[in-house]
Design an enzyme around this catalytic site. Structure first.
Site, mmCIF file in Angstrom:
data_model
loop_
_atom_site.group_PDB
_atom_site.id
_atom_site.type_symbol
_atom_site.label_atom_id
_atom_site.label_comp_id
_atom_site.label_asym_id
_atom_site.label_seq_id
_atom_site.Cartn_x
_atom_site.Cartn_y
_atom_site.Cartn_z
ATOM 1 N N GLY A 13 6.332 53.205 33.463
ATOM 2 C CA GLY A 13 5.300 52.994 32.447
ATOM 3 C C GLY A 13 5.691 53.644 31.129
ATOM 4 O O GLY A 13 4.841 53.927 30.283
ATOM 5 N N SER A 15 7.082 52.443 28.591
ATOM 6 C CA SER A 15 7.122 51.604 27.392
ATOM 7 C C SER A 15 5.810 51.643 26.618
ATOM 8 O O SER A 15 5.698 50.989 25.575
ATOM 9 C CB SER A 15 7.433 50.155 27.773
ATOM 10 N N SER A 16 4.809 52.367 27.111
ATOM 11 C CA SER A 16 3.488 52.293 26.467
ATOM 12 C C SER A 16 2.658 53.541 26.747
ATOM 13 O O SER A 16 2.917 54.269 27.711
ATOM 14 C CB SER A 16 2.756 51.051 27.007
ATOM 15 N N GLY A 17 1.667 53.763 25.902
ATOM 16 C CA GLY A 17 0.609 54.739 26.153
ATOM 17 C C GLY A 17 1.094 56.136 26.500
ATOM 18 O O GLY A 17 1.938 56.722 25.810
ATOM 19 N N ARG A 38 8.183 46.616 33.029
ATOM 20 C CA ARG A 38 8.642 45.228 33.253
ATOM 21 C C ARG A 38 9.140 44.569 31.971
ATOM 22 O O ARG A 38 10.227 44.020 31.944
ATOM 23 C CB ARG A 38 7.488 44.391 33.827
ATOM 24 N N LYS A 42 9.173 45.276 25.079
ATOM 25 C CA LYS A 42 8.405 46.521 24.885
ATOM 26 C C LYS A 42 9.280 47.738 25.199
ATOM 27 O O LYS A 42 9.186 48.780 24.545
ATOM 28 C CB LYS A 42 7.165 46.517 25.794
ATOM 29 N N SER A 145 -2.809 60.184 38.100
ATOM 30 C CA SER A 145 -4.007 59.635 38.741
ATOM 31 C C SER A 145 -5.023 59.429 37.616
ATOM 32 O O SER A 145 -4.634 59.019 36.517
ATOM 33 C CB SER A 145 -4.497 60.601 39.833
ATOM 34 N N TYR A 159 -9.936 50.213 40.757
ATOM 35 C CA TYR A 159 -9.151 51.256 40.066
ATOM 36 C C TYR A 159 -9.373 52.642 40.670
ATOM 37 O O TYR A 159 -8.418 53.374 40.957
ATOM 38 C CB TYR A 159 -9.530 51.249 38.581
ATOM 39 N N LYS A 163 -6.657 55.197 42.427
ATOM 40 C CA LYS A 163 -6.355 56.523 41.873
ATOM 41 C C LYS A 163 -6.737 57.643 42.846
ATOM 42 O O LYS A 163 -6.104 58.694 42.874
ATOM 43 C CB LYS A 163 -7.055 56.691 40.519
HETATM 44 N N1 LIG Z 1 -5.535 55.152 29.373
HETATM 45 C C1 LIG Z 1 -6.446 55.754 30.111
HETATM 46 O O1 LIG Z 1 -7.641 55.784 29.738
HETATM 47 C C2 LIG Z 1 -6.054 56.443 31.389
HETATM 48 C C3 LIG Z 1 -6.954 57.383 31.932
HETATM 49 C C4 LIG Z 1 -6.615 58.015 33.123
HETATM 50 C C5 LIG Z 1 -5.427 57.722 33.757
HETATM 51 N N2 LIG Z 1 -4.566 56.799 33.198
HETATM 52 C C6 LIG Z 1 -3.349 56.495 33.923
HETATM 53 O O2 LIG Z 1 -2.242 56.850 33.135
HETATM 54 C C7 LIG Z 1 -1.154 55.952 33.393
HETATM 55 C C8 LIG Z 1 -0.647 55.393 32.082
HETATM 56 O O3 LIG Z 1 -1.690 54.635 31.502
HETATM 57 P P1 LIG Z 1 -1.642 54.155 29.992
HETATM 58 O O4 LIG Z 1 -3.011 54.255 29.477
HETATM 59 O O5 LIG Z 1 -0.516 54.797 29.289
HETATM 60 O O6 LIG Z 1 -1.352 52.590 30.221
HETATM 61 P P2 LIG Z 1 -0.601 51.507 29.296
HETATM 62 O O7 LIG Z 1 -0.506 51.960 27.900
HETATM 63 O O8 LIG Z 1 -1.271 50.216 29.596
HETATM 64 O O9 LIG Z 1 0.868 51.507 29.937
HETATM 65 C C9 LIG Z 1 1.086 51.074 31.232
HETATM 66 C C10 LIG Z 1 2.567 51.066 31.474
HETATM 67 O O10 LIG Z 1 2.806 50.692 32.850
HETATM 68 C C11 LIG Z 1 3.743 49.612 32.856
HETATM 69 N N3 LIG Z 1 3.474 48.782 34.037
HETATM 70 C C12 LIG Z 1 2.324 48.132 34.352
HETATM 71 N N4 LIG Z 1 2.482 47.428 35.479
HETATM 72 C C13 LIG Z 1 3.762 47.653 35.890
HETATM 73 C C14 LIG Z 1 4.529 47.190 36.988
HETATM 74 N N5 LIG Z 1 4.020 46.347 37.899
HETATM 75 N N6 LIG Z 1 5.817 47.615 37.103
HETATM 76 C C15 LIG Z 1 6.342 48.454 36.184
HETATM 77 N N7 LIG Z 1 5.664 48.929 35.135
HETATM 78 C C16 LIG Z 1 4.389 48.518 34.984
HETATM 79 C C17 LIG Z 1 3.517 48.882 31.538
HETATM 80 O O11 LIG Z 1 4.636 48.097 31.128
HETATM 81 P P3 LIG Z 1 4.808 46.536 31.528
HETATM 82 O O12 LIG Z 1 3.460 45.913 31.440
HETATM 83 O O13 LIG Z 1 5.808 45.994 30.585
HETATM 84 O O14 LIG Z 1 5.338 46.551 32.928
HETATM 85 C C18 LIG Z 1 3.327 50.072 30.611
HETATM 86 O O15 LIG Z 1 4.567 50.621 30.262
HETATM 87 C C19 LIG Z 1 -1.683 54.900 34.343
HETATM 88 O O16 LIG Z 1 -1.289 55.196 35.665
HETATM 89 C C20 LIG Z 1 -3.184 55.020 34.199
HETATM 90 O O17 LIG Z 1 -3.871 54.607 35.356
HETATM 91 C C21 LIG Z 1 -4.853 56.178 32.033
#
Ligand SMILES: NC(=O)c1ccc[n+]([C@@H]2O[C@H](COP(=O)([O-])OP(=O)(O)OC[C@H]3O[C@@H](n4cnc5c(N)ncnc54)[C@H](OP(=O)(O)O)[C@@H]3O)[C@@H](O)[C@H]2O)c1
Length: 273
Positions: A13, A15-17, A38, A42, A145, A159, A163
């Site tokens: 993950g 590539s983002s966030g 993937r 990105k 998580s 979700y 988690k």
């Molecule tokens: N944002 C929130 O509010 C929040 C809160 C609590 C916990 N989290 C957790 O923190 C983590 C990061 O979240 P984020 O907010 O940074 O999300 P995000 O910006 O949407 O980034 C998600 C990343 O996961 C990759 N990804 C998704 N499906 C994938 C797959 N099948 N295989 C490989 N890579 C995959 C995406 O790239 P591709 O789509 O190109 O594969 C992207 O790089 C997650 O586990 C999320 O559950 C987030």
């Protein structure tokens, strides 16, 4: 934080966030980074941003396009990555999705499985593929998580389940890896300002939105700093954000009673609006 200098860090993950912000921060602290996700375009953009943050020109930033659900591909690509780049000192499992945040009756078998496959099996697949190579280095396994694992939430049957599964996974893995000198850290962030929320907002019921606002809202660069500090201190259980920590304190103290009373009230009031 000199301890991150020349360390090899794999970030799913990346590539983002949160994953990308953590990559940039670790790059600025001298680590070599392997970004996994993937979408190749990105990944390329993320690579450039992580390159720009480098502390030293000798650092290496690499990318691997892989779907964490596909365990054959994960094993194959992780084996090749370890041979070419070296085993990770730190593996950060940040890849995750929050699609289908909706009333449970609207979540099909396929939707539920997709969330479980990415969020749970994805962490299992990458960690299992890399663990043998990390033993010699006493590598650190990091898992993202969510606060949703601590409380549950309206609209989060898929979700929150995924988690919460990671909480059990992390705790069990911790017992196995502690005797090997390998730390495990698991994070439970509240809402963070990343592209993930653009998916969720399409379907999350208003009751879920109202409940979620209790946990606060963090910026991804702030969460990245918390992640890096916790890794440095080898902490196990980390809840970023004061509001969520306070909520969790009352939740634990009252065996869930207080948080359920407040949440039930919020759900009822929001449904009436
Ligand atoms: N944002 C929130 O509010 C929040 C809160 C609590 C916990 N989290 C957790 O923190 C983590 C990061 O979240 P984020 O907010 O940074 O999300 P995000 O910006 O949407 O980034 C998600 C990343 O996961 C990759 N990804 C998704 N499906 C994938 C797959 N099948 N295989 C490989 N890579 C995959 C995406 O790239 P591709 O789509 O190109 O594969 C992207 O790089 C997650 O586990 C999320 O559950 C987030």
């Amino acid at each position: 934080m000199e301890q991150f200098d020349t360390k090899m860090v794999y970030i799913t993950g990346g590539s983002s966030g949160i994953g990308l912000e953590t990559a940039k921060l670790l790059s600025s602290l001298g680590s070599d980074i392997v970004l996994l996700a993937r979408n190749s375009e990105k990944l390329e953009i993320a690579k450039n941003l992580t390159e720009k943050a480098k502390k030293d020109t000798r650092q290496k930033i690499r990318t691997i396009s892989v779907d964490v659900r596909d365990h054959h591909d994960v094993y194959d690509k992780m084996q090749r990555a370890v041979d070419e780049f070296g085993a990770p000192d730190i593996l950060i499992n940040s890849a995750g999705i929050n699609k289908y945040a909706d009333h449970f009756e609207n979540i099909s078998h396929e939707m539920f499985n997709e969330v479980m496959n990415v969020n749970v099996n994805g962490v299992r697949n990458v960690t299992h593929a890399l663990l043998p190579s990390m033993k010699e280095k006493k590598g650190h396994v990091v898992i993202l998580s969510s606060a949703a694992a601590l409380f549950g939430m309206f609209g989060y049957t898929a979700y929150a389940t995924s988690k919460a599964a990671l909480m059990g996974f992390a705790e069990s893995l911790r017992y196995e890896l502690k005797p090997l000198g390998m730390p495990v850290t698991v994070f439970f962030p509240p809402e963070v300002d990343t592209p993930m929320n653009l998916d969720e907002v399409k379907t999350l019921p208003k009751e879920g939105r109202a409940m979620k606002s209790m946990g606060g809202f963090l910026m991804p660069d702030h969460v990245a700093k918390i992640i890096v500090k916790a890794i440095a201190k080898k902490k196990y259980f980390v809840i970023p954000g004061y509001s969520t920590r306070l909520l969790y304190f009352f939740h634990r103290m009252s065996n869930g009673f207080l948080s359920r009373i407040v949440s039930d009230f919020i759900v009822k009031r929001t449904a009436q609006k």
